[in-house]
Design a protein around this motif. Structure first.
Motif, PDB file in Angstrom:
ATOM      1  N   VAL A 256     -23.455 -33.880  81.127  1.00  0.00           N
ATOM      2  CA  VAL A 256     -22.108 -34.405  80.876  1.00  0.00           C
ATOM      3  C   VAL A 256     -21.878 -34.601  79.380  1.00  0.00           C
ATOM      4  CG1 VAL A 256     -20.615 -36.411  81.210  1.00  0.00           C
ATOM      5  CG2 VAL A 256     -21.887 -35.461  83.152  1.00  0.00           C
ATOM      6  N   MET A 257     -22.922 -35.095  78.694  1.00  0.00           N
ATOM      7  CA  MET A 257     -22.777 -35.332  77.250  1.00  0.00           C
ATOM      8  C   MET A 257     -22.620 -34.027  76.485  1.00  0.00           C
ATOM      9  SD  MET A 257     -25.381 -38.512  76.675  1.00  0.00           S
ATOM     10  CE  MET A 257     -25.110 -38.664  74.922  1.00  0.00           C
TER      11      MET A 257
ATOM     12  N   THR B  47     -20.726 -22.046  82.348  1.00  0.00           N
ATOM     13  CA  THR B  47     -19.438 -21.817  83.017  1.00  0.00           C
ATOM     14  C   THR B  47     -18.579 -23.075  83.013  1.00  0.00           C
ATOM     15  OG1 THR B  47     -20.330 -22.426  85.165  1.00  0.00           O
ATOM     16  CG2 THR B  47     -20.475 -20.114  84.546  1.00  0.00           C
ATOM     17  N   ARG B  48     -19.259 -24.243  83.214  1.00  0.00           N
ATOM     18  CA  ARG B  48     -18.590 -25.544  83.254  1.00  0.00           C
ATOM     19  C   ARG B  48     -17.487 -25.578  84.291  1.00  0.00           C
ATOM     20  NH1 ARG B  48     -18.920 -27.478  76.935  1.00  0.00           N
ATOM     21  NH2 ARG B  48     -21.075 -26.823  76.761  1.00  0.00           N
ATOM     22  N   GLU B  49     -17.807 -25.017  85.424  1.00  0.00           N
ATOM     23  CA  GLU B  49     -16.859 -24.986  86.537  1.00  0.00           C
ATOM     24  C   GLU B  49     -16.745 -26.397  87.113  1.00  0.00           C
ATOM     25  OE1 GLU B  49     -17.943 -23.432  90.954  1.00  0.00           O
ATOM     26  OE2 GLU B  49     -18.322 -22.056  89.283  1.00  0.00           O
ATOM     27  N   PRO B  50     -15.529 -26.939  87.292  1.00  0.00           N
ATOM     28  CA  PRO B  50     -15.384 -28.336  87.720  1.00  0.00           C
ATOM     29  C   PRO B  50     -16.018 -28.585  89.090  1.00  0.00           C
ATOM     30  CG  PRO B  50     -13.259 -27.174  87.703  1.00  0.00           C
ATOM     31  CD  PRO B  50     -14.243 -26.245  87.091  1.00  0.00           C
ATOM     32  N   ALA B  54     -22.234 -31.418  90.534  1.00  0.00           N
ATOM     33  CA  ALA B  54     -22.639 -32.170  91.725  1.00  0.00           C
ATOM     34  C   ALA B  54     -23.183 -31.234  92.790  1.00  0.00           C
ATOM     35  CB  ALA B  54     -21.471 -32.976  92.270  1.00  0.00           C
ATOM     36  N   ALA B  55     -22.499 -30.100  92.983  1.00  0.00           N
ATOM     37  CA  ALA B  55     -22.920 -29.138  94.014  1.00  0.00           C
ATOM     38  C   ALA B  55     -24.322 -28.633  93.715  1.00  0.00           C
ATOM     39  CB  ALA B  55     -21.935 -27.969  94.085  1.00  0.00           C
ATOM     40  N   VAL B  56     -24.557 -28.278  92.437  1.00  0.00           N
ATOM     41  CA  VAL B  56     -25.871 -27.769  92.027  1.00  0.00           C
ATOM     42  C   VAL B  56     -26.959 -28.799  92.325  1.00  0.00           C
ATOM     43  CG1 VAL B  56     -27.260 -27.326  89.960  1.00  0.00           C
ATOM     44  CG2 VAL B  56     -25.099 -26.123  90.296  1.00  0.00           C
ATOM     45  N   ILE B  57     -26.659 -30.044  91.939  1.00  0.00           N
ATOM     46  CA  ILE B  57     -27.669 -31.093  92.128  1.00  0.00           C
ATOM     47  C   ILE B  57     -27.964 -31.300  93.612  1.00  0.00           C
ATOM     48  CG2 ILE B  57     -28.082 -33.576  91.901  1.00  0.00           C
ATOM     49  CD1 ILE B  57     -26.724 -33.425  89.169  1.00  0.00           C
TER      50      ILE B  57
END
Lengths: 567, 538
Positions: A256-257, B47-50, B54-57
């Protein structure tokens, strides 16, 4: 103990400094790589050659630091323990006899061995571990904090999970571990029992019965192991899961950072690498601290031992005058609350042969302890050669006493050396002469290795009578003015009894001999007999006199005579 | 040797190996998932897809948990199998010990024998419980990691593998040296402990003879030698630590530099780099683990070898069967020569004849072999020459089992097992009824004192009969002999350490026992032969 540790504290400091250096080298190296990553992501070109020299430097620094850390840590431990062992060993003979009497020698030994082992483990492993961990943690977290305070916060949130992962051990597991230990102890005891009774097991054809006993003990242990396996398997998995959580938190926070532009991707990578290493180290910390607490108890006990009260000793190194070798006047003595001697008075002249006789518990052995100065009277006085025993230099006073204990104590050394302990600097000829006087020389010569035969636990097997005569030879060699002889309670056979009696009889008439007699055949040859009852001299006189008097001694003697004949 | 140890597990071996394989693989799989999470997060960063983070984790977490479930199950299988192997080993060893000849227990001090067997058995068990898995698991783990790293990036994986192999070889060189040194250290330690034991055990003697200083000097010499050896060991371990640190740092940095270069060339992504790196630490530690645990295992194998040697030890052999001799003697020895060690013969061409149904006292000064006589009769030791006969048949002809059935033995120091009093008596005849046990106790004048105990016959005897007085022990031993009801009674000074009242009780008990039996009484004091019909002086 403290002084010993202090002596080697510089080595411990070197160890700490080396640990810091090692962590520093790691952090610096990772930092360089993370810089490279960022440069790369920024679109710059990466030339590995440029990074090589500083990285190599840090690697060499680390190698040096690792050696120093390890060696100085171990050297400190070796030095501390070496000094400690030496100090303990020198201290042991000087501690008051009462210390051993109260705790029991077996317990003193086993506690001492376990304490030393504990201390060794602490200085050579645990301390090293704690210092490395703290150094790694400190250096790493300073570095991470300098990247971003938020990352440090993520670490702070995560660490409890690391701790939890180490600490989860349910009560049930502890309970089962205890149960397992008790079953294993029971099994061990049974094996000892069976082997101890091997003659019976064989002569009564009990092999199958005994095998069954042992198998059932082994099965009990297995039963607990099954229960334990069920629980520990779950717990290990849970531990693994808990250990992952910090990684996830740090990764999430870091990602996030990076998205928010607070740190770079290179820094995230450095952060992940370093936290993993630091957490690995820190997860061991609670365990180490627990161990350290155990070690503290052991060190405390060692320290207590080193400061245990030593025997009181006066300064006089000259015998008093007069004809009386040993004199007790109104002596009272108690073990704690348990009174043993009451107003005990007697005097033994030089060259006299006397015997103490009495039922067990009448205080005979205590009289010997007092004569040797292993304990001092609570009331009354004990004079040795006309002088209060307490005024003598205790080692000097003991030079005039030779003791033969009930259980012949032999050191695991050569027979010659064992006898030689009687007097420092005795020659082989003198040793052999003493053995001849003690009627044991011929026996020794019949052994294949003669005087070099090793005695004791692992040595040659000797009968009680043979051992007794060896200790007699030791006492003869000492050539002390007073010989204290505590007869063995269990029967020596008549041959051995005769040999022993003859040997004592050969002793020159200016020596004082004091017996504790269990078998009253010894007593007849004594000049005087002290019959003890409840810690006081009830009757005294020659054997014939006492028999005529028809008191307690006569009763005891007749009972003994009857037993001898009836057997 | 290792194979032999494993084979000893028998039926438990298959689940054992299966358990090790799967528990290790699932555990390493879990670590790989942890590494993939890092890779996936770095991939997401590009990619930083919104909502993607969370999904990955969660995805990785789910797979990780599934692997942990497999781990729980398979590690349970492994543990049970290993403990079963341990139990099996113990039972085999125990059964063996019971079949060893008596000489074995007299030669090696029994305390020492037991502690050595326990130590060796513990070490061998340790192979099942830990050492084998610890050695195999790193190899399996390294294989799993290596596979995954190859999948992620071939050149990086190969490079790391090569470096680690080199490190491992260097480590192996130190191991032999260290092991030799450690062996010396532990021997020295044992000597120091022994000296400690002595100065404390003999503290009275040490004080009165003033030999603390002399003993201290000897101790100091050994202590200095220990310190010298330990320092050598410390230097060696420092060197080893340096070598390992070098590889750790060098590989890490080289890997990162190379990796960055690969990333720059577009041959790897940053995520893959981070993932491999996070696996790498664990990967290289597997190599070191092999080195670390290999010597431990070989130490255990030395113990295992001793266990196998124990198992191969000759068992109590049946004596040679000699032709029967005539005559009406209950026990007879013809031309027996015997000594516990070859240099000191106790019996030389010894002859003895014990008549039936009379009481024979064996007397003589100590060392002439009175007690030995009884032990030979029981077949505890084979004579060098000559024959031993019971009722005209040689021990070999009868067989040890049958010969011992004919003799009820009460040794000089009666051994009482740490079981109940009833059980102790019942050892005379394991299938005896409670009534028979009580009857025997009454004959031995033991019934009354047994009944005085709150638990009666179920009262425990304590370690070596420590809850009983000397006289009580002797009466229990006599009750045991009575229950056995054998035609020959062999008493080795049955009343040595008793007070008068006890002695009379025991004498009465013996008188009960001797009726209609052949009795051989070994007496150490000349005064106690009154009850004998015949006297045999040795």
């Amino acid at each position: 103990m403290r002084a010993i540790v202090k002596k080697y504290s510089w080595l411990i400091m070197v160890q700490g400094a080396a640990a810091l250096l090692l962590s520093f080298a790691l952090v610096k190296g990772v930092d360089i790589v993370s810089g490279a990553v960022d440069e790369l992501l920024a679109g710059g070109s990466v030339r590995p050659a440029a990074y090589a020299p500083p990285l190599l430097l840090f690697t060499l620094l680390a190698v040096l630091a690792a050696y120093l850390k390890n060696y100085s840590g171990k050297a400190a431990a070796i030095g501390i323990l070496g000094d400690c062992r030496r100090a303990v060993f020198a201290k042991l003979p000087r501690i008051e006899y009462a210390y051993y009497d109260q705790s029991g020698t077996g317990k003193v030994v086993s506690r001492l061995i376990s304490d030393v082992k504990e201390a060794e483990k602490f200085f050579s492993d645990i301390l090293l571990e704690i210092i490395s961990t703290l150094a790694t943690g400190l250096v790493t977290f300073v570095y991470i904090g300098r990247i971003s305070g938020w990352l440090l916060l993520a670490v702070a949130i995560s660490y409890p999970f690391v701790l939890a992962s180490v600490k989860i051990i349910s009560k049930r597991v502890i309970e089962l571990a205890r149960l397992r230990k008790s079953y294993i102890d029971a099994e061990t005891a049974k094996v000892y029992d069976v082997i101890g009774g091997m003659e019976i097991a064989k002569s009564y054809n009990l092999q199958d019965v005994m095998a069954g006993r042992l198998a059932s003990a082994a099965a009990d242990v297995f039963g607990v192991e099954v229960k334990r396996a069920r629980i520990t398997s779950y717990m290990e998995a849970l531990r693994m899961l808990l250990k992952w959580i910090p990684g996830i938190i740090c990764l999430g926070v870091g990602a996030v950072m990076v998205v928010r532009g607070m740190i770079s991707a290179g820094e995230l990578m450095a952060f992940l690498i370093l936290t993993e290493r630091a957490f690995d180290a820190l997860s061991g910390l609670p365990y180490c601290l627990n161990e350290a607490a155990d070690a503290a108890v052991a060190l405390e006990r060692l320290s207590e031992l080193l400061h245990a009260p030593e025997e009181a000793s006066g300064g006089i190194k000259q015998l008093g005058v007069g004809d009386i070798a040993v004199e007790f006047a109104g002596v009272g003595f108690a073990y704690g609350e348990q009174p043993v001697l009451h107003d005990l008075s007697f005097a033994v002249r030089r060259g006299e042969r006397v015997a103490f006789v009495g039922e067990s518990g009448s205080g005979k052995s205590t009289v010997f302890k007092l004569i040797c100065g292993f304990a001092s009277p609570d009331a009354g006085s004990y004079r040795l050669f006309g002088r209060d025993f307490a005024d003598y230099d205790v080692a000097f006073a003991r030079e005039h006493i030779a003791l033969i204990t009930q259980e012949a104590f032999l050191f695991p050394a050569g027979i010659g050396e064992n006898v030689g302990y009687g007097r420092a600097g005795a020659t082989q000829t003198e040793i052999e002469a003493a053995c001849r006087s003690a009627n044991i020389h011929d026996f020794i010569m019949s052994l294949p290795e003669g005087y070099d035969t090793v005695t004791g636990e692992r040595g040659v097997k000797m009968s009680g009578g043979e051992r007794q005569r060896l200790t007699l030879a030791r006492a003869f060699l000492k050539d002390a003015d007073i010989l204290l002889l505590d007869e063995p309670t269990s029967a020596l056979d008549s041959e051995n009894e005769r040999l022993l009696g003859e040997a004592v009889a050969k002793l020159s008439r200016d020596k004082t001999v004091i017996y504790i007699a269990h078998r009253l055949s010894t007593v007849a040859g004594c000049d005087r007999i002290f019959y003890l009852e409840n810690g006081a001299v009830k009757e005294s006189g020659s054997h014939a006199e006492l028999l005529r008097r028809g008191g307690g001694y006569a009763r005891l003697y007749h009972a003994w005579e009857h037993a001898e004949e009836g057997a | 040797m290792l194979l032999k140890v494993l084979k000893m597990m028998g039926g438990a071996l298959a689940p054992y190996l299966f358990g090790i394989l799967l528990m290790t693989a699932s555990l390493r799989g879990f670590m790989v998932v942890k590494a993939f999470l890092i890779r996936d997060v770095f991939a997401w960063l590009e990619t930083r897809e919104p909502g993607g983070l969370a999904a990955v984790i969660l995805q990785n977490l789910a797979v990780g948990c599934a692997l942990l479930l497999v781990y729980i199950f398979t590690s349970y299988i492994y543990k049970i199998a290993s403990k079963r192997g341990v139990m099996n080993l113990k039972n085999v060893v125990y059964a063996k010990i019971l079949r060893l000849p008596m000489r074995y227990f007299a030669d090696t001090k029994s305390g020492e024998l037991i502690s050595r067997v326990f130590y060796d058995m513990g070490q061998t068990s340790d192979i099942y419980e830990a050492k084998f898995r610890r050695l195999v698991a790193p190899i399996i783990s390294a294989a799993v990691y290596f596979g995954v790293m190859l999948y992620l990036n071939v050149p990086l994986a190969l490079g790391l593998f090569a470096a680690n192999l080199l490190a491992m070889l260097l480590n192996a060189r130190y191991i032999g040296q260290t092991r030799r040194l450690r062996r010396g250290i532990s021997a020295l330690n044992a000597r120091l402990t022994e000296q400690l034991n002595n100065v404390i055990g003999g503290v009275g003697i040490v004080k009165i003879f003033g030999i603390g200083g002399r003993l201290g000097a000897a101790y100091g010499r050994d202590n200095d030698e220990l310190i010298r050896q330990q320092k050598k060991d410390a230097r060696l371990s420092g060197e080893l630590e340096s070598v390992n640190t070098f590889f750790d740092f060098f590989c890490s940095f080289a890997f990162l530099c190379l990796g960055v270069w690969f990333v720059a060339q577009g041959e790897a992504t940053l995520g893959v780099l981070a993932a491999i790196y996070s696996l790498y630490g664990d990967f290289s530690s597997q190599f070191l683990l092999v080195c670390k645990y290999l010597p431990g295992l070989s130490g255990c194998l030395v113990s295992a070898e001793r266990i196998f040697a124990l198992l191969a030890e000759a068992e109590e052999a049946e004596p040679a069967a000699l032709p029967p001799v005539g005559g009406a003697f209950a026990a007879e020895m013809r031309g027996v020569t015997f000594g516990y060690d070859a240099k000191r013969r106790i019996l030389q061409n010894f002859n003895m004849q014990i008549e039936r149904a009379v009481v024979t006292a064996v007397t003589g000064v100590s060392g002439r072999g009175k007690s030995t006589l009884g032990k030979l009769l029981l077949g505890f030791y084979p004579p060098e020459t000559g024959g031993i006969y019971i009722n005209g048949h040689s021990l070999g002809e009868l067989g040890l089992y049958q010969a011992r059935e004919l003799i009820a033995y009460v040794p000089q120091e009666p051994y009482i097992f740490n079981v109940t009093l009833a059980e102790n008596i019942r050892y005379g005849r394991p299938d005896a009824t409670d009534e028979a046990v009580i009857q025997a106790a009454k004959f031995a004048n033991a019934h009354d004192f047994i009944m005085q105990r709150p638990e009666g016959y179920a009262a425990p005897a304590g370690e070596r009969g420590s809850f009983l007085s000397g006289g009580e022990k002797q009466r229990i031993a006599i009750a045991r002999a009575i229950l056995k009801d054998a035609p020959i009674l062999l008493l080795d000074e049955a009343t040595s350490a008793l007070d008068n009242a006890n002695e009379r009780l025991v004498q009465n008990a013996l008188a009960n026992l001797m009726r209609d039996k052949t009795t051989i009484m070994i007496v150490h004091r000349p005064t106690s032969i009154a009850a004998a019909d015949r006297v045999l002086k040795m």
